[in-house]
Design an enzyme around this catalytic site. Structure first.
Site, short mmCIF file in Angstrom:
data_model
loop_
_atom_site.label_atom_id
_atom_site.label_comp_id
_atom_site.label_asym_id
_atom_site.label_seq_id
_atom_site.Cartn_x
_atom_site.Cartn_y
_atom_site.Cartn_z
N PRO A 1 21.80 68.48 9.49
CA PRO A 1 22.83 69.08 10.36
C PRO A 1 23.41 68.08 11.37
CG PRO A 1 20.92 70.52 10.22
CD PRO A 1 20.53 69.22 9.59
N CYS A 2 22.57 67.23 11.92
CA CYS A 2 23.04 66.26 12.92
C CYS A 2 23.94 65.21 12.28
CB CYS A 2 21.86 65.57 13.59
SG CYS A 2 20.73 66.70 14.45
#
Length: 165
Positions: A51-52
């Site tokens: 996600p990052c």
């Protein structure tokens, strides 16, 4: 959450690190770097996490000039990972602007003051910073948003933060 809009941004953290131009870790003086500045803080659970890496940071990197046009001096990316990992992550993301600083918070000292540590031990990650974003102007927090669970990228996106500037 420990901080909220209207609070003073906590600069009394002496355990932050950044990668020097030569690649070696060096202490990061948060108080000196942020004095009288308008800046954005983006806290993430971890470098190279999907996600990052795929959702959260790319938009900030793409829109760094949009933030600058709104008077933002720099974007401070904070995570627990060490400075060597952050340097490699920054290179992988193509974050070449000197307006994006990747800062290591190995003891979660800043993260704890922001109220953001989360337990990701079930994923093998241990305690990490949660996903959040702040707008700080001259040491005052003017906006604070957090994605409490850490995995989702919803309220702390670059577009949503830009809309609040």
């Amino acid at each position: 959450m420990v901080v909220k809009r209207g609070d003073k941004f906590p600069t009394n953290v002496s355990t932050l690190f950044i990668s020097s131009p030569e690649g070696e870790p060096k202490p990061f003086d948060l108080k000196a770097a942020t004095k009288s500045k308008k800046f954005v803080v983006v806290s993430v659970p971890g470098a190279f996490t999907p996600p990052c890496t795929n959702q959260h940071l790319p938009e900030y990197i793409q829109k760094v000039q949009n933030f600058a046009s709104k008077g933002v001096d720099f974007i401070l990316v904070v995570t627990q990972n060490d400075p060597f990992v952050l340097r490699a992550w920054k290179e992988k993301l193509g974050a070449t602007s000197n307006k994006i600083l990747f800062v290591s918070d190995p003891y979660l000292d800043l993260s704890k003051k922001l109220g953001s540590p989360i337990d990701l031990g079930g994923l093998g990650l241990g305690t990490r910073s949660s996903r959040l974003a702040l707008i700080v102007n001259r040491s005052g927090i003017v906006e604070f948003v957090a994605d409490e669970k850490g995995g989702d990228v919803n309220v702390s996106t670059a577009s949503k933060l830009l809309a609040k500037l």
